[in-house]
Write a protein that holds these residues in place. Structure first.
Motif, mmCIF file in Angstrom:
data_model
loop_
_atom_site.group_PDB
_atom_site.id
_atom_site.type_symbol
_atom_site.label_atom_id
_atom_site.label_comp_id
_atom_site.label_asym_id
_atom_site.label_seq_id
_atom_site.Cartn_x
_atom_site.Cartn_y
_atom_site.Cartn_z
ATOM 1 N N LEU A 13 0.823 -1.208 0.000
ATOM 2 C CA LEU A 13 0.000 0.000 0.000
ATOM 3 C C LEU A 13 0.854 1.253 0.000
ATOM 4 N N ALA A 14 1.943 1.235 0.765
ATOM 5 C CA ALA A 14 2.840 2.393 0.787
ATOM 6 C C ALA A 14 3.452 2.604 -0.593
ATOM 7 N N GLY A 15 3.832 1.520 -1.259
ATOM 8 C CA GLY A 15 4.388 1.626 -2.609
ATOM 9 C C GLY A 15 3.378 2.164 -3.588
ATOM 10 N N ASN A 16 2.127 1.723 -3.463
ATOM 11 C CA ASN A 16 1.067 2.223 -4.349
ATOM 12 C C ASN A 16 0.839 3.708 -4.124
ATOM 13 N N SER A 17 0.854 4.143 -2.873
ATOM 14 C CA SER A 17 0.654 5.561 -2.569
ATOM 15 C C SER A 17 1.770 6.393 -3.179
ATOM 16 N N VAL A 21 1.497 9.324 -6.169
ATOM 17 C CA VAL A 21 2.030 10.682 -6.014
ATOM 18 C C VAL A 21 2.977 11.002 -7.163
ATOM 19 N N VAL A 22 3.857 10.062 -7.472
ATOM 20 C CA VAL A 22 4.831 10.263 -8.549
ATOM 21 C C VAL A 22 4.122 10.469 -9.877
ATOM 22 N N LEU A 23 3.114 9.651 -10.153
ATOM 23 C CA LEU A 23 2.387 9.775 -11.423
ATOM 24 C C LEU A 23 1.619 11.093 -11.510
ATOM 25 N N TYR A 52 12.615 7.621 -13.219
ATOM 26 C CA TYR A 52 13.312 6.341 -13.167
ATOM 27 C C TYR A 52 13.934 6.100 -11.795
ATOM 28 N N THR A 53 14.428 7.148 -11.157
ATOM 29 C CA THR A 53 14.991 7.013 -9.808
ATOM 30 C C THR A 53 13.912 6.561 -8.834
ATOM 31 N N LEU A 58 10.721 2.008 -5.957
ATOM 32 C CA LEU A 58 9.504 1.198 -5.819
ATOM 33 C C LEU A 58 9.777 -0.283 -6.057
ATOM 34 N N THR A 59 10.740 -0.585 -6.904
ATOM 35 C CA THR A 59 11.004 -1.985 -7.259
ATOM 36 C C THR A 59 12.065 -2.625 -6.390
#
Length: 66
Positions: A13-17, A21-23, A52-53, A58-59
């Motif tokens: 969920l934190a990664g999705n949030s 925000v980034v998008l 990309y950073t 995220l990955t």
């Protein structure tokens, strides 16, 4: 105490949030009209580099907790 699956889903969920925000931020920057200048091209290149950073963050696997 959280179960293993719960910890993974909270990280997800934190990664999705962060991704949202980034998008949203990228969408705002990319919606600006192109000016055809070197400065505009440099700013777009910086934006792509920043995306990309953040994608790399995220990955990456989540750090192990003690």
């Amino acid at each position: 105490m959280a179960k293993e699956g719960e910890a993974c889903s909270s990280v997800h969920l934190a990664g999705n949030s962060l991704a949202e925000v980034v998008l949203r931020e990228a969408d705002g920057h990319l919606s600006a009209p192109l000016q055809g200048t070197a400065r505009c091209a440099q700013n777009r290149a910086r934006l792509v580099q920043a995306l990309y950073t953040r994608l790399d963050r995220l990955t990456e696997p989540a750090p192990a907790t003690a």
